[in-house]
Write a protein that holds these residues in place. Structure first.
Motif, mmCIF file in Angstrom:
data_model
loop_
_atom_site.group_PDB
_atom_site.id
_atom_site.type_symbol
_atom_site.label_atom_id
_atom_site.label_comp_id
_atom_site.label_asym_id
_atom_site.label_seq_id
_atom_site.Cartn_x
_atom_site.Cartn_y
_atom_site.Cartn_z
ATOM 1 N N GLY A 286 28.577 31.010 107.741
ATOM 2 C CA GLY A 286 29.842 31.246 107.061
ATOM 3 C C GLY A 286 29.735 32.471 106.171
ATOM 4 N N PRO A 287 30.764 32.757 105.378
ATOM 5 C CA PRO A 287 30.738 33.952 104.523
ATOM 6 C C PRO A 287 29.582 33.975 103.519
ATOM 7 N N LYS A 288 29.200 32.803 103.036
ATOM 8 C CA LYS A 288 28.125 32.747 102.041
ATOM 9 C C LYS A 288 26.771 33.027 102.666
ATOM 10 N N GLU A 289 26.457 32.360 103.784
ATOM 11 C CA GLU A 289 25.142 32.540 104.409
ATOM 12 C C GLU A 289 25.152 32.086 105.855
ATOM 13 N N THR A 290 24.232 32.660 106.625
ATOM 14 C CA THR A 290 23.886 32.147 107.946
ATOM 15 C C THR A 290 22.471 31.628 107.828
ATOM 16 N N ARG A 291 22.277 30.380 108.251
ATOM 17 C CA ARG A 291 20.979 29.746 108.001
ATOM 18 C C ARG A 291 20.490 28.988 109.229
ATOM 19 N N ALA A 292 19.188 29.076 109.473
ATOM 20 C CA ALA A 292 18.536 28.312 110.547
ATOM 21 C C ALA A 292 17.940 27.053 109.940
ATOM 22 N N TRP A 293 18.216 25.907 110.582
ATOM 23 C CA TRP A 293 17.690 24.631 110.121
ATOM 24 C C TRP A 293 16.738 24.081 111.172
ATOM 25 N N THR A 294 15.631 23.537 110.732
ATOM 26 C CA THR A 294 14.602 23.020 111.641
ATOM 27 C C THR A 294 14.729 21.510 111.788
ATOM 28 N N ILE A 295 14.781 21.053 113.044
ATOM 29 C CA ILE A 295 14.817 19.621 113.326
ATOM 30 C C ILE A 295 13.831 19.309 114.441
#
Length: 363
Positions: A286-295
């Protein structure tokens, strides 16, 4: 966070590689055994070009990649399982990691001493493998001795003894626990032991700068050994990576091109280490951040939401989900929605690699 331990014989390039993996790490790299005694720890970002693409689509203010923790463990030597070269201490450090990156020397250099006097990757791998196996065997034998007393009255203990004896027999034949076929129940029994030869492994074949593009006969020997246990081999050059750290960003591509490669192998090593435990990545953007999450592979949408915050899992309603490729092909979330590519997924949905997700939940 995944913890990967960098292991190998002394003077194979472990600390040099670690310093390159974590550019600001302060591990001492010197031409003598045991220059690393306490394990150095560094956290690195997992290279993922998808983050940049998603960030551009969303106009994100920042990018937050997935991360892996690398632990630089001191060089092991023959006899480590009996305490040689502070071996017991170093082996305990390995027991605390999730995966092993075994650095194997695949270069000739008279100026850098090899503890065995010559370069022989198969022999070097065998030395480390034997020491890890002997350490596991000693631990299993101690466990069998304790559990046999309980086995007189407990069927669970009897089953555990049977499993442990199966492992002991295989280790005595020179096999690693990784190579033993175990049922889910058997695997659960030994889970808490933290057996060294049960940890997934990657072999990092460390070559000279001149042989990074082509490899050499030493690398082929590493591949032959790795094939026997279905392990992956990544060719790296600690020398090249150390030089890259010192170069300005704009000069790195030209330097690599002059060597005939696109990257030095380090990025491949980090990505391979991340994938080694069957981890998956999903994204929020989104505008605030792009983030990778690990699962972990097989996690449901609520479980994936819980990685962000436990409240997300408890109050999960649904997940608005679009595949990365669909989002990129359409250029925006709204365009993907118009084509019906943004799905509303419920509690049973198993998150897929590269999903871009927005969670709806009750507080």
């Amino acid at each position: 966070m995944l913890r990967a331990g960098i292991v190998g014989l002394p003077n194979v390039g472990k600390s040099t590689l670690f310093n390159a993996v974590v550019a600001n790490a302060k591990a001492e790299a010197a031409n003598f055994p045991f220059c690393t005694i306490e394990p150095n720890v560094g956290v690195v970002a997992v290279p993922d070009e998808r983050l940049n693409v998603l960030s551009q689509i969303s106009g994100s203010a920042q990018i937050i990649p997935a991360r892996v923790e690398f632990v630089d463990i001191a060089g092991l030597v023959k006899g480590a399982s009996q305490g040689e070269g502070l071996g017991n201490q170093f082996l305990s450090h390995i027991r605390e990691v999730d995966a092993i990156v075994h650095v194997v020397r695949c270069f000739e250099n008279d100026d850098i001493i090899h503890v065995a006097g010559s370069v022989d990757p198969a022999r070097d791998i065998e030395i480390i493998s034997i020491e890890l196996g002997l350490s596991d065997l000693a631990q299993i034998e101690r466990r069998i001795e304790r559990t046999r007393k309980q086995a007189r009255t407990s069927k669970d203990a009897q089953f555990e003894v049977t499993v442990l004896e199966k492992l002991a027999a295989a280790l005595n034949e020179g096999k690693s626990v990784r190579q033993i076929s175990l049922t889910e129940e058997e695997a659960e029994i030994i889970k808490g032991l933290g057996l060294l030869t049960n940890k997934p492994i990657i072999y990092a074949a460390n070559v000279s700068e001149e042989e990074l593009a082509t490899g050499n006969e030493f690398v082929e020997r590493v591949r032959q050994v790795a094939a026997q246990e279905n392990a992956q081999v990544v060719v790296v050059s600690a020398q090249v990576e150390a030089e890259l750290v010192e170069l300005p960003e704009e000069d790195k591509a030209d330097f690599l091109e002059s060597l005939g490669v696109k990257e030095g192998g380090l990025k491949s090593l980090i990505r391979a280490t991340y994938a080694l435990l069957g981890l998956r990545t999903y994204f929020t953007s989104g505008p605030k951040e792009t983030r990778a999450w690990t699962i972990n592979a097989g996690m449901s949408a609520p479980q994936a939401a819980g990685v962000i915050h436990s409240d997300f899992e408890r109050g999960f309603i649904r997940a608005e989900t679009v595949a990365y490729n669909d989002l990129v092909a359409n250029g925006s979330l709204s365009a993907a929605k118009e084509k019906g590519l943004v799905r509303s997924e419920g509690k049973e949905y198993i998150v897929q690699e590269g999903d871009v997700m927005l969670f709806r939940f009750n507080v």
